[in-house]
Design an enzyme around this catalytic site. Structure first.
Site, PDB file in Angstrom:
ATOM      1  N   ASP A  30       0.904  -1.068   0.197  1.00  0.00           N
ATOM      2  CA  ASP A  30      -0.097  -0.043   0.134  1.00  0.00           C
ATOM      3  C   ASP A  30       0.818   1.222  -0.049  1.00  0.00           C
ATOM      4  O   ASP A  30       2.168   1.296   0.232  1.00  0.00           O
ATOM      5  CB  ASP A  30      -1.044  -0.064   1.245  1.00  0.00           C
ATOM      6  CG  ASP A  30      -0.424   0.046   2.573  1.00  0.00           C
ATOM      7  OD1 ASP A  30       0.701  -0.350   2.761  1.00  0.00           O
ATOM      8  OD2 ASP A  30      -1.062   0.199   3.496  1.00  0.00           O
ATOM      9  N   TYR A  61       2.747   4.534   0.718  1.00  0.00           N
ATOM     10  CA  TYR A  61       3.612   5.242   2.085  1.00  0.00           C
ATOM     11  C   TYR A  61       2.746   5.803   2.583  1.00  0.00           C
ATOM     12  O   TYR A  61       1.707   6.843   2.119  1.00  0.00           O
ATOM     13  CB  TYR A  61       4.908   6.233   1.434  1.00  0.00           C
ATOM     14  CG  TYR A  61       5.930   5.430   0.804  1.00  0.00           C
ATOM     15  CD1 TYR A  61       6.533   4.553   1.363  1.00  0.00           C
ATOM     16  CD2 TYR A  61       6.511   5.907  -0.720  1.00  0.00           C
ATOM     17  CE1 TYR A  61       7.926   4.020   0.578  1.00  0.00           C
ATOM     18  CE2 TYR A  61       7.438   5.249  -1.297  1.00  0.00           C
ATOM     19  CZ  TYR A  61       8.073   4.200  -0.428  1.00  0.00           C
ATOM     20  OH  TYR A  61       9.096   3.644  -1.102  1.00  0.00           O
ATOM     21  N   HIS A  88      10.881  -9.148   1.065  1.00  0.00           N
ATOM     22  CA  HIS A  88      10.671  -7.702   0.643  1.00  0.00           C
ATOM     23  C   HIS A  88      11.944  -6.860   0.914  1.00  0.00           C
ATOM     24  O   HIS A  88      12.793  -7.342   1.810  1.00  0.00           O
ATOM     25  CB  HIS A  88       9.709  -7.264   1.711  1.00  0.00           C
ATOM     26  CG  HIS A  88       8.794  -5.818   1.255  1.00  0.00           C
ATOM     27  ND1 HIS A  88       9.481  -4.829   1.851  1.00  0.00           N
ATOM     28  CD2 HIS A  88       7.868  -5.400   0.653  1.00  0.00           C
ATOM     29  CE1 HIS A  88       8.858  -3.553   1.253  1.00  0.00           C
ATOM     30  NE2 HIS A  88       7.694  -4.442   0.648  1.00  0.00           N
TER      31      HIS A  88
END
Length: 225
Positions: free
Chosen positions: A65, A67, A187
Site C-alpha cells: 500500500d 507510503y 521484501h
C-alpha cells in the site's frame, strides 16, 4: 461515475467502475478523504496506470500500500517525489541495483523513468490513512488490482512479475507461470532484505528475459537531480 485514466486501461477496466465493490469503495473513499488525512492526493491514486499503459507494460513491481507519511505517496509503488528523502525499502532496492547492474545510487526516489519504460509500479491497495499502514487493505482495492494483475497475466505478450514479500507473493495464483516470468524474493524493507532480497539479481534476470522475448531492456538507472 467512471474513472478516466487516459489510455487503454479505460476500455479494459470500464466494467469495474459500475460493479458493487467499486461503488462501495468510492463511497468509503469520499468519507475517508473528507474526515481523515489520506494518501496519495486523490488525483494521484491511479498514476501507475496513467504512466504505464496495458500494452506498454513489460514489468510489474507489486507493492502493498502507499507510503503513509506526509508528501511521500504519489500513486506509484516504492516511488517518492524528487524532494522527499528516499525511504528505507527503496534504498535497499538501489543497493541491489548497484550490486546487480553496477548502477550508482541516486539522490532521489522518483521512479517515473521506470514507469515510462513499461514498469508498472502497482500497489495492491491504492490508498492509505496517514501514519496507518494497511488501513485501507480491506475496503475493496484488491478486487480492482487483482483484475489488473489477471489482465496482464493473460496478455499475449509476456510480462515479468517481481513479487517481493508475502503480500505480493500471495497474488501468484493470479499469474500464468507458463506465459510470464515470475521472480520472487523477500521484501526489500530493512526487516527482511537480508533474508534474500540482496543478491536476488532480479533486475539482470528481468532484462535478460526481456531481451530473450525481443523486448528492449529497462534502463534502471535513476539519475541524480
Amino acid at each position: 461515475m467512471t474513472v478516466n485514466i487516459g489510455n487503454d486501461w479505460d476500455e479494459l477496466l470500464k466494467d469495474e467502475w459500475t460493479k458493487p465493490y467499486y461503488q462501495n469503495l468510492r463511497k468509503t473513499l469520499i468519507n475517508e478523504y473528507k474526515n481523515y488525512k489520506v494518501y496519495p492526493n486523490m488525483y494521484d491514486i491511479f498514476n501507475a496506470l496513467k504512466e504505464t499503459s496495458f500494452k506498454n507494460t513489460k514489468v510489474v513491481i507489486l507493492g502493498q500500500d502507499p507510503y503513509h507519511e506526509e508528501g511521500q505517496a504519489h500513486g506509484m509503488a516504492f516511488s517518492v517525489k524528487k524532494n522527499i528523502p528516499i525511504p528505507p525499502s527503496l534504498k535497499n532496492i538501489y543497493i541491489e541495483l548497484k550490486n546487480d547492474l553496477g548502477l550508482y545510487i541516486p539522490n532521489n526516489g522518483y521512479l517515473l523513468k521506470w514507469a515510462k519504460q513499461g514498469v508498472l509500479l502497482l500497489n495492491t491497495t491504492l490508498t492509505v490513512r496517514a501514519h496507518k499502514a494497511n488501513s485501507h487493505a480491506n475496503i475493496g482495492w484488491v478486487n480492482l488490482t487483482d483484475k489488473i494483475i489477471s489482465l496482464l497475466s493473460n496478455r499475449d505478450k509476456s510480462v515479468v512479475f517481481l513479487l517481493w514479500g508475502s503480500n505480493a507473493q500471495s497474488k501468484i495464483n493470479l499469474i500464468d507461470a507458463n506465459n510470464n516470468l515470475i521472480l520472487k524474493a523477500p521484501h526489500p524493507s530493512p526487516l527482511s532484505a537480508y533474508r534474500g532480497f540482496f543478491g536476488c539479481k532480479h533486475f539482470s534476470k528481468t532484462n535478460n528475459f526481456l531481451k530473450q522475448i525481443g523486448e528492449k531492456p529497462i534502463d534502471f538507472q535513476i539519475e541524480n537531480i
